[in-house]
Write an enzyme that holds these catalytic residues in place. Structure first.
Site, PDB file in Angstrom:
ATOM      1  N   GLN A 160       0.837  -1.208   0.000  1.00 47.57           N
ATOM      2  CA  GLN A 160       0.000   0.000   0.000  1.00 47.57           C
ATOM      3  C   GLN A 160       0.873   1.259   0.000  1.00 47.57           C
ATOM      4  O   GLN A 160       0.513   2.267  -0.611  1.00 47.57           O
ATOM      5  CB  GLN A 160      -0.952  -0.006   1.214  1.00 47.57           C
ATOM      6  CG  GLN A 160      -2.017   1.075   1.184  1.00 47.57           C
ATOM      7  CD  GLN A 160      -3.049   0.866   0.073  1.00 47.57           C
ATOM      8  OE1 GLN A 160      -3.294  -0.260  -0.360  1.00 47.57           O
ATOM      9  NE2 GLN A 160      -3.643   1.950  -0.404  1.00 47.57           N
ATOM     10  N   ASP A 178     -11.957  -6.499  -3.968  1.00 50.99           N
ATOM     11  CA  ASP A 178     -12.304  -5.732  -5.165  1.00 50.99           C
ATOM     12  C   ASP A 178     -12.767  -6.729  -6.217  1.00 50.99           C
ATOM     13  O   ASP A 178     -12.008  -7.620  -6.614  1.00 50.99           O
ATOM     14  CB  ASP A 178     -11.093  -4.948  -5.678  1.00 50.99           C
ATOM     15  CG  ASP A 178     -10.777  -3.738  -4.814  1.00 50.99           C
ATOM     16  OD1 ASP A 178     -11.651  -3.337  -4.016  1.00 50.99           O
ATOM     17  OD2 ASP A 178      -9.671  -3.197  -4.942  1.00 50.99           O
ATOM     18  N   HIS A 211      -7.917  -2.916   2.638  1.00 59.14           N
ATOM     19  CA  HIS A 211      -7.345  -4.126   2.042  1.00 59.14           C
ATOM     20  C   HIS A 211      -6.309  -4.783   2.965  1.00 59.14           C
ATOM     21  O   HIS A 211      -6.062  -5.975   2.860  1.00 59.14           O
ATOM     22  CB  HIS A 211      -6.737  -3.815   0.674  1.00 59.14           C
ATOM     23  CG  HIS A 211      -7.788  -3.643  -0.382  1.00 59.14           C
ATOM     24  ND1 HIS A 211      -8.409  -4.709  -0.994  1.00 59.14           N
ATOM     25  CD2 HIS A 211      -8.358  -2.537  -0.904  1.00 59.14           C
ATOM     26  CE1 HIS A 211      -9.301  -4.267  -1.871  1.00 59.14           C
ATOM     27  NE2 HIS A 211      -9.302  -2.937  -1.834  1.00 59.14           N
ATOM     28  N   GLU A 269     -17.469   3.448  -4.816  1.00 57.90           N
ATOM     29  CA  GLU A 269     -16.723   2.351  -5.436  1.00 57.90           C
ATOM     30  C   GLU A 269     -17.648   1.146  -5.575  1.00 57.90           C
ATOM     31  O   GLU A 269     -17.887   0.412  -4.619  1.00 57.90           O
ATOM     32  CB  GLU A 269     -15.494   1.977  -4.595  1.00 57.90           C
ATOM     33  CG  GLU A 269     -14.431   3.072  -4.573  1.00 57.90           C
ATOM     34  CD  GLU A 269     -13.110   2.636  -3.944  1.00 57.90           C
ATOM     35  OE1 GLU A 269     -12.187   3.462  -3.928  1.00 57.90           O
ATOM     36  OE2 GLU A 269     -13.011   1.484  -3.466  1.00 57.90           O
ATOM     37  N   SER A 321      -5.643   1.447   4.687  1.00 58.97           N
ATOM     38  CA  SER A 321      -6.399   0.710   3.668  1.00 58.97           C
ATOM     39  C   SER A 321      -7.166  -0.459   4.266  1.00 58.97           C
ATOM     40  O   SER A 321      -6.628  -1.232   5.070  1.00 58.97           O
ATOM     41  CB  SER A 321      -5.452   0.159   2.594  1.00 58.97           C
ATOM     42  OG  SER A 321      -6.181  -0.676   1.719  1.00 58.97           O
TER      43      SER A 321
HETATM   44 ZN   LIG Z   1     -10.788  -1.860  -2.838  1.00 59.92          ZN
END
Ligand SMILES: [Zn+2]
Length: 282
Positions: free
Chosen positions: A169, A204, A197, A254, A195
């Site tokens: 990241q 995603d 993630h 998103e 993040s």
């Molecule tokens: Zn993402």
């Protein structure tokens, strides 16, 4: 003598008739103009219209008031509504005083933050740089189950980015800042330690062989994207950064980023059309 008298009488009668006729004409004209709000031009046009000389119809007062534009553009067709979400993302500025923001100078913590047993990673609650759990097994299983269900509808889902390490990241964010500057990069990419993630719970999602739509707002417009938005909660996932909630989540919409929170929480968040921040009262 008799003839002359008769002639005079006839002349007088003619004069009377002419005078009466003229009076009627004047009354009629004045009356007509008065009927048309003392607008001479309008009265004249009405007569023209009535006689079929002119094809121009005079709008009534009401119609004139209802014309949206006085500049003659009112007859133009309505502009097509914008379909793409991309301009919205550009135009929609997050109000800075309300938006969830980074706390400048904040140090990364020693321990990750859990609220009601849910691991949090947002702009106010970063993760330790050493936090490296890898991809969550339960989340992966739930994703595979969801992908199998999607396949029955002919949508071939793929998770193209899941766990990201702190180091990765760091690289990614630096690349975005170099390209777009800090302010812009902060709208779509997390700073290292922030993040989701890094939790191993964020997936995603896109469609196999449709890389051109991955991580773009177009994915949300596809049938697969719509299916995912409507069904992800049945597998324990939530759309983490929904449209119109930018100032709460701190990120632009998103359509591809889903977060595993478990069945119960996902169902609640989906049914109440809310966000993880609102659900947990963060
Ligand atoms: Zn993402």
């Amino acid at each position: 003598m008799f003839r002359t008298e008769k002639k005079t009488k006839t002349k007088k009668r003619l004069l009377m008739i002419t005078l009466i006729a003229a009076s009627f004409l004047i009354i009629a004209v004045v009356g007509w103009i008065g009927f048309n709000d003392w607008d001479v031009k309008k009265s004249y046009q009405r007569v023209e219209t009535a006689l079929g000389i002119s094809k121009v119809t005079v709008p009534s007062e009401r119609e004139t008031e209802e014309q949206p534009n006085a500049d003659g553009n009112s007859e133009l067709p309505e502009p097509e509504p914008t379909e793409s979400h991309e301009p919205e993302e550009e135009e929609e500025e997050v109000p800075p005083e309300e938006a969830i923001q980074y706390i400048e100078g904040q140090e990364l913590p020693e321990e990750p933050t859990y609220v009601e047993g849910i691991l949090i990673a947002n702009k106010k609650n970063p993760l330790p740089s050493t936090f490296a759990p890898g991809e969550d097994k339960e989340a992966r299983e739930a994703f595979e189950e969801m992908a199998a269900a999607a396949l029955l509808e002919d949508y071939r889902l793929v998770a193209f980015s899941t766990y990201r390490s702190f180091e990765y990241q760091t690289e990614l964010y630096k690349r975005y800042v170099d390209r777009d500057g800090v302010e812009e990069a902060d709208r779509y990419s997390a700073r290292p330690g922030y993040s989701e993630h890094q939790t191993g719970l964020a997936f995603d999602i896109g469609e196999v062989n449709k890389e051109q739509d991955w991580a773009t707002s177009r994915f949300g417009e596809t049938d697969a994207g719509k299916w995912l938005a409507e069904n992800a909660h049945l597998y324990g996932f939530i759309m983490r950064y929904p449209e119109g909630k930018e100032f709460i989540t701190g990120y632009m919409y998103e359509s591809w980023h889903f977060r595993y929170v478990g069945l119960e929480v996902a169902k609640d968040i989906y049914e109440n059309d809310t966000t993880l921040e609102e659900y947990l009262g963060l």
